[in-house]
Design a protein around this motif. Structure first.
Motif, mmCIF file in Angstrom:
data_model
loop_
_atom_site.group_PDB
_atom_site.id
_atom_site.type_symbol
_atom_site.label_atom_id
_atom_site.label_comp_id
_atom_site.label_asym_id
_atom_site.label_seq_id
_atom_site.Cartn_x
_atom_site.Cartn_y
_atom_site.Cartn_z
ATOM 1 N N LYS A 398 38.337 -93.185 -23.604
ATOM 2 C CA LYS A 398 38.678 -94.150 -22.554
ATOM 3 C C LYS A 398 39.976 -93.758 -21.845
ATOM 4 O O LYS A 398 40.110 -93.924 -20.628
ATOM 5 C CB LYS A 398 38.805 -95.549 -23.144
ATOM 6 C CG LYS A 398 37.501 -96.130 -23.673
ATOM 7 C CD LYS A 398 37.705 -97.547 -24.185
ATOM 8 C CE LYS A 398 36.386 -98.148 -24.667
ATOM 9 N NZ LYS A 398 36.552 -99.544 -25.139
ATOM 10 N N MET A 399 40.935 -93.248 -22.609
ATOM 11 C CA MET A 399 42.188 -92.806 -22.003
ATOM 12 C C MET A 399 41.945 -91.621 -21.075
ATOM 13 O O MET A 399 42.518 -91.545 -19.977
ATOM 14 C CB MET A 399 43.191 -92.444 -23.101
ATOM 15 C CG MET A 399 43.700 -93.642 -23.896
ATOM 16 S SD MET A 399 44.704 -93.189 -25.342
ATOM 17 C CE MET A 399 46.111 -92.397 -24.553
ATOM 18 N N VAL A 400 41.071 -90.693 -21.491
ATOM 19 C CA VAL A 400 40.750 -89.551 -20.641
ATOM 20 C C VAL A 400 40.060 -90.009 -19.362
ATOM 21 O O VAL A 400 40.372 -89.537 -18.253
ATOM 22 C CB VAL A 400 39.868 -88.542 -21.405
ATOM 23 C CG1 VAL A 400 39.396 -87.434 -20.474
ATOM 24 C CG2 VAL A 400 40.643 -87.948 -22.575
ATOM 25 N N ARG A 401 39.126 -90.956 -19.489
ATOM 26 C CA ARG A 401 38.436 -91.461 -18.294
ATOM 27 C C ARG A 401 39.420 -92.103 -17.322
ATOM 28 O O ARG A 401 39.312 -91.917 -16.105
ATOM 29 C CB ARG A 401 37.352 -92.461 -18.697
ATOM 30 C CG ARG A 401 36.070 -91.806 -19.203
ATOM 31 C CD ARG A 401 34.928 -92.791 -19.286
ATOM 32 N NE ARG A 401 35.053 -93.702 -20.415
ATOM 33 C CZ ARG A 401 34.581 -93.454 -21.624
ATOM 34 N NH1 ARG A 401 33.958 -92.307 -21.880
ATOM 35 N NH2 ARG A 401 34.726 -94.334 -22.599
ATOM 36 N N ALA A 402 40.376 -92.859 -17.854
ATOM 37 C CA ALA A 402 41.367 -93.508 -16.990
ATOM 38 C C ALA A 402 42.191 -92.469 -16.239
ATOM 39 O O ALA A 402 42.449 -92.607 -15.031
ATOM 40 C CB ALA A 402 42.278 -94.406 -17.830
ATOM 41 N N VAL A 403 42.581 -91.400 -16.932
ATOM 42 C CA VAL A 403 43.373 -90.344 -16.308
ATOM 43 C C VAL A 403 42.535 -89.581 -15.276
ATOM 44 O O VAL A 403 43.008 -89.283 -14.166
ATOM 45 C CB VAL A 403 43.920 -89.386 -17.386
ATOM 46 C CG1 VAL A 403 44.513 -88.135 -16.744
ATOM 47 C CG2 VAL A 403 44.972 -90.098 -18.241
ATOM 48 N N GLN A 404 41.287 -89.285 -15.613
ATOM 49 C CA GLN A 404 40.437 -88.529 -14.686
ATOM 50 C C GLN A 404 40.138 -89.301 -13.409
ATOM 51 O O GLN A 404 39.955 -88.715 -12.340
ATOM 52 C CB GLN A 404 39.138 -88.153 -15.399
ATOM 53 C CG GLN A 404 39.319 -87.121 -16.518
ATOM 54 C CD GLN A 404 38.654 -85.805 -16.206
ATOM 55 O OE1 GLN A 404 37.440 -85.677 -16.303
ATOM 56 N NE2 GLN A 404 39.446 -84.808 -15.805
ATOM 57 N N GLN A 405 40.095 -90.599 -13.495
ATOM 58 C CA GLN A 405 39.815 -91.424 -12.318
ATOM 59 C C GLN A 405 40.972 -91.420 -11.330
ATOM 60 O O GLN A 405 40.763 -91.573 -10.124
ATOM 61 C CB GLN A 405 39.508 -92.852 -12.750
ATOM 62 C CG GLN A 405 38.148 -93.019 -13.415
ATOM 63 C CD GLN A 405 37.948 -94.417 -13.971
ATOM 64 O OE1 GLN A 405 38.818 -95.283 -13.862
ATOM 65 N NE2 GLN A 405 36.802 -94.646 -14.588
ATOM 66 N N LEU A 406 42.205 -91.236 -11.814
ATOM 67 C CA LEU A 406 43.362 -91.465 -10.953
ATOM 68 C C LEU A 406 44.266 -90.253 -10.758
ATOM 69 O O LEU A 406 44.965 -90.164 -9.757
ATOM 70 C CB LEU A 406 44.197 -92.631 -11.521
ATOM 71 C CG LEU A 406 43.505 -93.999 -11.470
ATOM 72 C CD1 LEU A 406 44.180 -94.982 -12.411
ATOM 73 C CD2 LEU A 406 43.529 -94.533 -10.045
#
Length: 499
Positions: A398-406
């Motif tokens: 989830k942390m990786v997804r948050a970073v990849q989105q922004l």
């Protein structure tokens, strides 16, 4: 110095089997810290039984033992049997130190994110125009009135807490504000502490290695508010923008006054007691119109980001709930510069890009931090982040997804790997990858920061996330010095020398 009987006379569940007249000069929950004259509390740990350490405590001079079952002890040793040793320790500490908490106005702040910022703001505002100091117990440091010490745990054990309150009382503190972790609630470290005001910031996924699921996590947090921890708070300050906060408003003890805080936007109409309207966000900070029982106030703060609007709202609601002058607090807020390691700009940077250090270590905190920086970045947003070892594995993708989105690019690296192989941590993180061309994995944290700083160009922003104020890195068998801010300054200087 008190006798065992005097310490336990107001704890009806305690049974003194022997040695009621034994004089006690110290309470101890760790046998290694026992000195002659100490009363030892045999606390059970996650992997051990407290009674196993009684022989060691006696060999070091303990004059009494508190346990949940009768033990075979010498007749001259005070023996107290209680159904719950942790709760007994919390109550006995209050008696031993003459109940210092009763002399202080106490605030407890809980939630996944924002506890440190809210607590620091409240202390600043309560002290800004008064001679009497305020204590602080939290993730960064402990302010005890006469001295300040580095924090070793967000919420210490109950015995240490009461000892700290005793120092605050003796130093003339008017009150204290403290961060309350879910572990502390679950382990009864705050049992019986008479909080005047308790506050809830938000709830997002964290500590699933301990709580296992979000409902259990929420249930533990709720115990700070529902009167089951040996006290009933006078006021509960709740974030009504958070779905768990809305649920929490219905779980308050009947005698507790509810005070909500929230923001007004186009998607909803909020009936929050402390409401932020006309919100304006920028690189230099935030501004909004506060509507509250004391009136309407234009609030300006140097703290950037929507999440800091929420933190400021919570702090102002706490100040108002303590009977403080909200208008004066709004004026004093302009002088609050921030909290170490919370969206802290790295100083002495000779380059035309910014480097920030932040404690964000959940997907929600990363999303908040990156969303704010994205709005002020003139160029790219570059991120260095990691996931702690031997902790909640479910939040890693989830942390990786948050970073990849922004983020425009990210370097995933070590945080505090502890005893978990970095390869395992990285494997869990890789499940969240959606754009492999925008992320690189570098196990050496210093090198990852170096790569980000060397890649930064004019107008870019580099965020180093996860450790914030921490000045160390935990490995399997050792803890090494590591300060993100100092490392970034060194690397900026090296790049400057090469230029």
């Amino acid at each position: 110095m008190k006798t065992a009987k005097q310490i336990f006379e107001k704890i009806p569940e305690a049974k003194i089997l022997s040695g009621g007249d034994v004089a006690v000069n110290m309470l101890v929950a760790d046998s290694r810290r026992v000195i002659p004259g100490a009363l030892f509390f045999a606390l059970d740990g996650m992997r051990c039984c407290g009674a196993d350490f009684v022989p060691d405590a006696l060999s070091r001079g303990a004059v009494g033992v508190v346990a949940r079952q009768q033990l075979d002890l010498p007749p001259e040793v005070a023996q107290i049997v209680v159904p719950d040793v942790r709760k007994a320790l919390a109550l006995a500490a209050r008696a031993f130190f003459d109940d210092p908490a009763a002399s202080l106005r106490l605030v407890g702040v809980t939630g996944t994110n924002g506890k440190t910022s809210v607590s620091s703001i409240v202390r600043f505002l309560m002290m800004s125009r008064k001679d009497a100091p305020w204590g602080l117990i939290g993730t960064v440091r402990y302010e005890l009135g006469a001295r300040s010490v580095p924090s070793y745990r967000t919420t210490p054990e109950s015995l240490d807490l009461i000892s700290f309150f005793s120092e605050m009382r003796d130093s003339g503190c008017e009150g204290a504000v403290m961060e309350v972790s879910s572990h502390a609630i679950d382990q009864d470290r705050i049992y019986g502490i008479p909080f005047n005001v308790v506050a809830f910031t938000n709830l997002t996924q964290d500590h699933m290695d301990y709580h296992h699921d979000m409902e259990s996590y929420f249930a533990v947090k709720s115990r700070l508010f529902d009167g089951t921890q040996g006290f009933v708070p006078d006021v509960a300050v709740i974030n009504s923008d958070d779905a768990h906060g809305v649920r929490l408003l219905e779980k308050l003890a009947p005698a507790t006054q509810a005070v909500s805080f929230g923001t007004e936007d186009e998607s909803k109409v909020s009936a929050a007691t402390y409401l932020a309207k006309e919100i304006s966000l920028g690189a230099a900070g935030s501004e909004f119109l506060l509507a509250c029982p004391s009136g309407n106030f234009r609030v300006k703060t140097a703290l950037p980001g929507h999440y800091n609007v929420s933190n400021v709202l919570c702090a102002l609601a706490i100040v108002g709930s303590l009977g403080g002058d909200v208008g004066r607090a709004v004026a004093d807020l302009k002088n609050f510069c921030g909290v170490p390691g919370r969206m802290e700009r790295v100083p002495d940077n000779p380059f035309p890009f910014d480097v920030f250090v932040d404690y964000a270590h959940t997907d929600d905190a990363l999303s908040n931090a990156l969303s704010m920086l994205k709005k002020i970045a003139k160029g790219r947003l570059l991120v260095v982040f990691g996931c702690g070892g031997n902790r909640d594995r479910g939040k890693r993708p989830k942390m990786v997804r948050a970073v990849q989105q922004l983020a425009d690019f990210a370097w995933a690296t070590s945080d505090n790997p502890r005893k978990e192989p970095i390869e395992q941590i990285f494997d869990d993180m890789k499940a969240g990858i959606s754009a492999p061309e925008k992320i690189a994995f570098e196990p050496n944290r210093r090198r990852a920061i170096s790569l980000a700083i060397d890649d930064a160009k004019s107008g870019d922003i580099v965020l180093i996330a996860g450790k914030g104020h921490e000045t160390y890195q935990e490995f399997a068998d050792t803890t090494l010095p590591f300060d993100d801010k100092n490392v970034a300054r060194e690397l900026l200087e090296l790049r400057s020398c090469r230029a």
